[in-house]
Design a protein around this motif. Structure first.
Motif, PDB file in Angstrom:
ATOM      1  N   ILE A 191       0.821  -1.197   0.000  1.00  0.00           N
ATOM      2  CA  ILE A 191       0.000   0.000   0.000  1.00  0.00           C
ATOM      3  C   ILE A 191       0.858   1.251   0.000  1.00  0.00           C
ATOM      4  O   ILE A 191       0.768   2.093  -0.867  1.00  0.00           O
ATOM      5  CB  ILE A 191      -0.950  -0.004   1.220  1.00  0.00           C
ATOM      6  CG1 ILE A 191      -1.893  -1.211   1.127  1.00  0.00           C
ATOM      7  CG2 ILE A 191      -1.749   1.295   1.283  1.00  0.00           C
ATOM      8  CD1 ILE A 191      -2.775  -1.382   2.330  1.00  0.00           C
ATOM      9  N   ASP A 192       1.734   1.356   1.009  1.00  0.00           N
ATOM     10  CA  ASP A 192       2.550   2.549   1.133  1.00  0.00           C
ATOM     11  C   ASP A 192       3.781   2.464   0.242  1.00  0.00           C
ATOM     12  O   ASP A 192       4.481   1.462   0.256  1.00  0.00           O
ATOM     13  CB  ASP A 192       3.005   2.720   2.590  1.00  0.00           C
ATOM     14  CG  ASP A 192       1.840   2.918   3.535  1.00  0.00           C
ATOM     15  OD1 ASP A 192       0.879   3.576   3.114  1.00  0.00           O
ATOM     16  OD2 ASP A 192       1.904   2.424   4.674  1.00  0.00           O
ATOM     17  N   ASN A 194       0.302  -4.671   5.570  1.00  0.00           N
ATOM     18  CA  ASN A 194      -0.097  -3.326   5.145  1.00  0.00           C
ATOM     19  C   ASN A 194       1.092  -2.450   4.769  1.00  0.00           C
ATOM     20  O   ASN A 194       0.914  -1.361   4.226  1.00  0.00           O
ATOM     21  CB  ASN A 194      -0.902  -2.642   6.250  1.00  0.00           C
ATOM     22  CG  ASN A 194      -0.098  -2.444   7.527  1.00  0.00           C
ATOM     23  OD1 ASN A 194       0.605  -3.361   7.952  1.00  0.00           O
ATOM     24  ND2 ASN A 194      -0.196  -1.283   8.145  1.00  0.00           N
ATOM     25  N   VAL A 195       2.305  -2.914   5.038  1.00  0.00           N
ATOM     26  CA  VAL A 195       3.474  -2.091   4.707  1.00  0.00           C
ATOM     27  C   VAL A 195       4.474  -2.811   3.819  1.00  0.00           C
ATOM     28  O   VAL A 195       5.431  -2.199   3.348  1.00  0.00           O
ATOM     29  CB  VAL A 195       4.190  -1.593   5.985  1.00  0.00           C
ATOM     30  CG1 VAL A 195       3.283  -0.692   6.798  1.00  0.00           C
ATOM     31  CG2 VAL A 195       4.691  -2.758   6.815  1.00  0.00           C
ATOM     32  N   SER A 196       4.298  -4.113   3.591  1.00  0.00           N
ATOM     33  CA  SER A 196       5.196  -4.837   2.704  1.00  0.00           C
ATOM     34  C   SER A 196       4.915  -4.413   1.270  1.00  0.00           C
ATOM     35  O   SER A 196       3.791  -4.541   0.779  1.00  0.00           O
ATOM     36  CB  SER A 196       4.975  -6.350   2.853  1.00  0.00           C
ATOM     37  OG  SER A 196       5.862  -7.074   2.035  1.00  0.00           O
ATOM     38  N   THR A 197       5.932  -3.897   0.606  1.00  0.00           N
ATOM     39  CA  THR A 197       5.717  -3.308  -0.706  1.00  0.00           C
ATOM     40  C   THR A 197       6.976  -3.476  -1.557  1.00  0.00           C
ATOM     41  O   THR A 197       8.064  -3.667  -1.001  1.00  0.00           O
ATOM     42  CB  THR A 197       5.366  -1.808  -0.565  1.00  0.00           C
ATOM     43  OG1 THR A 197       4.958  -1.271  -1.812  1.00  0.00           O
ATOM     44  CG2 THR A 197       6.550  -1.015  -0.031  1.00  0.00           C
ATOM     45  N   PRO A 198       6.869  -3.451  -2.883  1.00  0.00           N
ATOM     46  CA  PRO A 198       8.078  -3.547  -3.705  1.00  0.00           C
ATOM     47  C   PRO A 198       9.127  -2.518  -3.291  1.00  0.00           C
ATOM     48  O   PRO A 198       8.842  -1.331  -3.200  1.00  0.00           O
ATOM     49  CB  PRO A 198       7.543  -3.269  -5.113  1.00  0.00           C
ATOM     50  CG  PRO A 198       6.134  -3.779  -5.073  1.00  0.00           C
ATOM     51  CD  PRO A 198       5.634  -3.413  -3.694  1.00  0.00           C
ATOM     52  N   TYR A 230      13.123  -3.489  14.146  1.00  0.00           N
ATOM     53  CA  TYR A 230      13.295  -2.244  13.406  1.00  0.00           C
ATOM     54  C   TYR A 230      12.513  -2.376  12.110  1.00  0.00           C
ATOM     55  O   TYR A 230      12.962  -3.023  11.172  1.00  0.00           O
ATOM     56  CB  TYR A 230      14.779  -2.019  13.112  1.00  0.00           C
ATOM     57  CG  TYR A 230      15.141  -0.630  12.644  1.00  0.00           C
ATOM     58  CD1 TYR A 230      15.846   0.231  13.469  1.00  0.00           C
ATOM     59  CD2 TYR A 230      14.780  -0.177  11.382  1.00  0.00           C
ATOM     60  CE1 TYR A 230      16.194   1.500  13.043  1.00  0.00           C
ATOM     61  CE2 TYR A 230      15.120   1.088  10.945  1.00  0.00           C
ATOM     62  CZ  TYR A 230      15.835   1.929  11.776  1.00  0.00           C
ATOM     63  OH  TYR A 230      16.171   3.185  11.349  1.00  0.00           O
ATOM     64  N   VAL A 231      11.327  -1.810  12.071  1.00  0.00           N
ATOM     65  CA  VAL A 231      10.462  -1.931  10.902  1.00  0.00           C
ATOM     66  C   VAL A 231      10.145  -0.540  10.366  1.00  0.00           C
ATOM     67  O   VAL A 231      10.260   0.453  11.080  1.00  0.00           O
ATOM     68  CB  VAL A 231       9.161  -2.693  11.240  1.00  0.00           C
ATOM     69  CG1 VAL A 231       9.479  -4.113  11.668  1.00  0.00           C
ATOM     70  CG2 VAL A 231       8.375  -1.990  12.333  1.00  0.00           C
ATOM     71  N   PRO A 232       9.728  -0.428   9.103  1.00  0.00           N
ATOM     72  CA  PRO A 232       9.636   0.890   8.492  1.00  0.00           C
ATOM     73  C   PRO A 232       8.422   1.722   8.878  1.00  0.00           C
ATOM     74  O   PRO A 232       8.485   2.937   8.882  1.00  0.00           O
ATOM     75  CB  PRO A 232       9.601   0.570   6.997  1.00  0.00           C
ATOM     76  CG  PRO A 232       9.010  -0.782   6.932  1.00  0.00           C
ATOM     77  CD  PRO A 232       9.533  -1.503   8.136  1.00  0.00           C
ATOM     78  N   PHE A 272      15.797   0.298   3.685  1.00  0.00           N
ATOM     79  CA  PHE A 272      16.261  -1.041   3.326  1.00  0.00           C
ATOM     80  C   PHE A 272      15.308  -1.616   2.299  1.00  0.00           C
ATOM     81  O   PHE A 272      14.194  -1.127   2.114  1.00  0.00           O
ATOM     82  CB  PHE A 272      16.347  -1.961   4.550  1.00  0.00           C
ATOM     83  CG  PHE A 272      15.363  -1.627   5.654  1.00  0.00           C
ATOM     84  CD1 PHE A 272      14.022  -1.971   5.555  1.00  0.00           C
ATOM     85  CD2 PHE A 272      15.785  -0.970   6.798  1.00  0.00           C
ATOM     86  CE1 PHE A 272      13.126  -1.667   6.556  1.00  0.00           C
ATOM     87  CE2 PHE A 272      14.884  -0.654   7.814  1.00  0.00           C
ATOM     88  CZ  PHE A 272      13.559  -1.009   7.698  1.00  0.00           C
ATOM     89  N   ASN A 273      15.723  -2.684   1.612  1.00  0.00           N
ATOM     90  CA  ASN A 273      14.884  -3.315   0.601  1.00  0.00           C
ATOM     91  C   ASN A 273      14.015  -4.433   1.149  1.00  0.00           C
ATOM     92  O   ASN A 273      13.025  -4.816   0.527  1.00  0.00           O
ATOM     93  CB  ASN A 273      15.752  -3.871  -0.527  1.00  0.00           C
ATOM     94  CG  ASN A 273      16.498  -2.782  -1.263  1.00  0.00           C
ATOM     95  OD1 ASN A 273      17.723  -2.686  -1.161  1.00  0.00           O
ATOM     96  ND2 ASN A 273      15.806  -1.937  -1.991  1.00  0.00           N
ATOM     97  N   MET A 274      14.405  -4.988   2.286  1.00  0.00           N
ATOM     98  CA  MET A 274      13.620  -6.051   2.911  1.00  0.00           C
ATOM     99  C   MET A 274      13.903  -6.039   4.411  1.00  0.00           C
ATOM    100  O   MET A 274      15.002  -5.709   4.841  1.00  0.00           O
ATOM    101  CB  MET A 274      13.961  -7.413   2.297  1.00  0.00           C
ATOM    102  CG  MET A 274      15.424  -7.771   2.328  1.00  0.00           C
ATOM    103  SD  MET A 274      15.873  -9.202   1.309  1.00  0.00           S
ATOM    104  CE  MET A 274      14.978 -10.524   2.112  1.00  0.00           C
ATOM    105  N   PHE A 275      12.866  -6.340   5.201  1.00  0.00           N
ATOM    106  CA  PHE A 275      13.038  -6.319   6.643  1.00  0.00           C
ATOM    107  C   PHE A 275      12.431  -7.565   7.271  1.00  0.00           C
ATOM    108  O   PHE A 275      11.325  -7.963   6.961  1.00  0.00           O
ATOM    109  CB  PHE A 275      12.442  -5.055   7.270  1.00  0.00           C
ATOM    110  CG  PHE A 275      10.958  -4.886   7.093  1.00  0.00           C
ATOM    111  CD1 PHE A 275      10.065  -5.227   8.098  1.00  0.00           C
ATOM    112  CD2 PHE A 275      10.443  -4.372   5.906  1.00  0.00           C
ATOM    113  CE1 PHE A 275       8.701  -5.058   7.934  1.00  0.00           C
ATOM    114  CE2 PHE A 275       9.075  -4.202   5.736  1.00  0.00           C
ATOM    115  CZ  PHE A 275       8.197  -4.548   6.748  1.00  0.00           C
ATOM    116  N   ARG A 276      13.193  -8.166   8.147  1.00  0.00           N
ATOM    117  CA  ARG A 276      12.779  -9.395   8.813  1.00  0.00           C
ATOM    118  C   ARG A 276      11.805  -9.084   9.939  1.00  0.00           C
ATOM    119  O   ARG A 276      11.975  -8.118  10.681  1.00  0.00           O
ATOM    120  CB  ARG A 276      14.009 -10.106   9.368  1.00  0.00           C
ATOM    121  CG  ARG A 276      13.698 -11.375  10.125  1.00  0.00           C
ATOM    122  CD  ARG A 276      14.982 -12.114  10.420  1.00  0.00           C
ATOM    123  NE  ARG A 276      14.880 -12.943  11.600  1.00  0.00           N
ATOM    124  CZ  ARG A 276      15.842 -13.742  12.024  1.00  0.00           C
ATOM    125  NH1 ARG A 276      16.991 -13.811  11.360  1.00  0.00           N
ATOM    126  NH2 ARG A 276      15.703 -14.461  13.112  1.00  0.00           N
TER     127      ARG A 276
END
Length: 271
Positions: free
Chosen positions: A21-22, A258-262, A212-214, A230-234
């Motif tokens: 979404i974002d 809701n925040v996982s995005t390309p 630590y998430v965006p 970052f490009n990916m977060f665990r």
């Protein structure tokens, strides 16, 4: 039961890679789903250059038929091979893996020619990934926490190492970096800034165990400012070799749909 587990995993992975979404993400062109192989679950800290080079060969070998055509994992989009803990030499300051100038020290017994290893991967079209900010859990790793270096501050580590680690990694030709948690240099914004200043397009994998998430997400306690550096977060804990562990980590990752995005993908851990 196992078939149900597999169906749940497939569905969750589909949703994780489809929902976004974002807008966000580190400012580079690495927005597609990230697929590849990393050494930890196979050998933990007993990794060597010879072993990594064998994985590069394996991922590009056309051994199985897909629609009647011999195909490799590389052909199917699994185009990355990464090293994990075990490459560093702990002969630095206070037993750390950095020398007094802040440059990392390679274990040349395990990796006698790391640049040549990266070049071999590139010759086959494989992107090669590095591992930094090592978690110094003495049960798994050999070096001391970077916080023991003279002049280091809590949760910021040796400030010179941010710049030097990226410069050293770029010089070796790596295409991506997994940043672990607990090594002392945990400022992802600073890591991203150093990579951006290098001028190289480098994948940033944030493996800070969900701490630590965006963006704010359901159930998340506290998030940083500044978007997604970052490009990916665990999003979960270490993956165990069991279907239940896989499903548990996937469910944890679901909080971040809701925040996982390309360009800023949520991921549960290595599957």
């Amino acid at each position: 039961f196992f078939g149900t587990i597999c169906s749940m995993v497939s569905l969750m992975l589909l949703v994780l890679t489809a929902v976004g979404i974002d807008p966000g993400g580190y400012p580079n062109g690495l927005t597609g789903p990230i697929r590849g192989w990393r050494s930890w679950n196979a050998v933990q800290s007993d990794v060597t250059q010879e072993f990594i080079e064998r994985q590069v060969t394996a991922i590009t070998a056309k051994r199985l038929k897909v629609n009647g055509v011999l195909t490799s994992l590389f052909d199917l989009g699994f185009d990355r091979v990464g090293i994990d803990s075990g490459w560093a030499n702990c002969t630095g300051v206070n037993g750390s893996w950095h020398d007094e100038s802040g440059h990392f020290i390679i274990n040349i017994t395990r990796f006698p020619a790391m640049k040549a290893m990266v070049d071999k991967g590139h010759a086959l079209g494989v992107k090669m990934d590095m591992y930094l900010n090592q978690d110094m859990d003495p049960g798994w790793h050999n070096c001391k926490n970077e916080g023991s270096i003279h002049g280091a501050a809590g949760n910021t580590g040796n400030m010179a190492s941010y710049h030097n680690d990226i410069a050293d990694t770029i010089a070796l030709g790596f295409d991506g970096i997994k940043f672990d948690a607990g090594g002392g240099n945990d400022d992802m914004n600073r890591w991203a800034a150093e990579i951006n200043a290098s001028g190289r397009e480098v994948l940033i994998e944030n493996c800070n165990n969900g701490g630590y998430v965006p963006y704010p997400a359901h159930g998340a306690a506290g998030t940083p400012s500044g978007g997604c550096p970052f490009n990916m977060f665990r999003t979960g804990i270490d993956e165990a070799p069991s279907p239940l562990s896989t499903v548990s980590n996937l469910m944890d990752a679901a909080r971040y749909l809701n925040v996982s995005t390309p360009g800023c993908w949520a991921y549960p851990d290595m599957l």
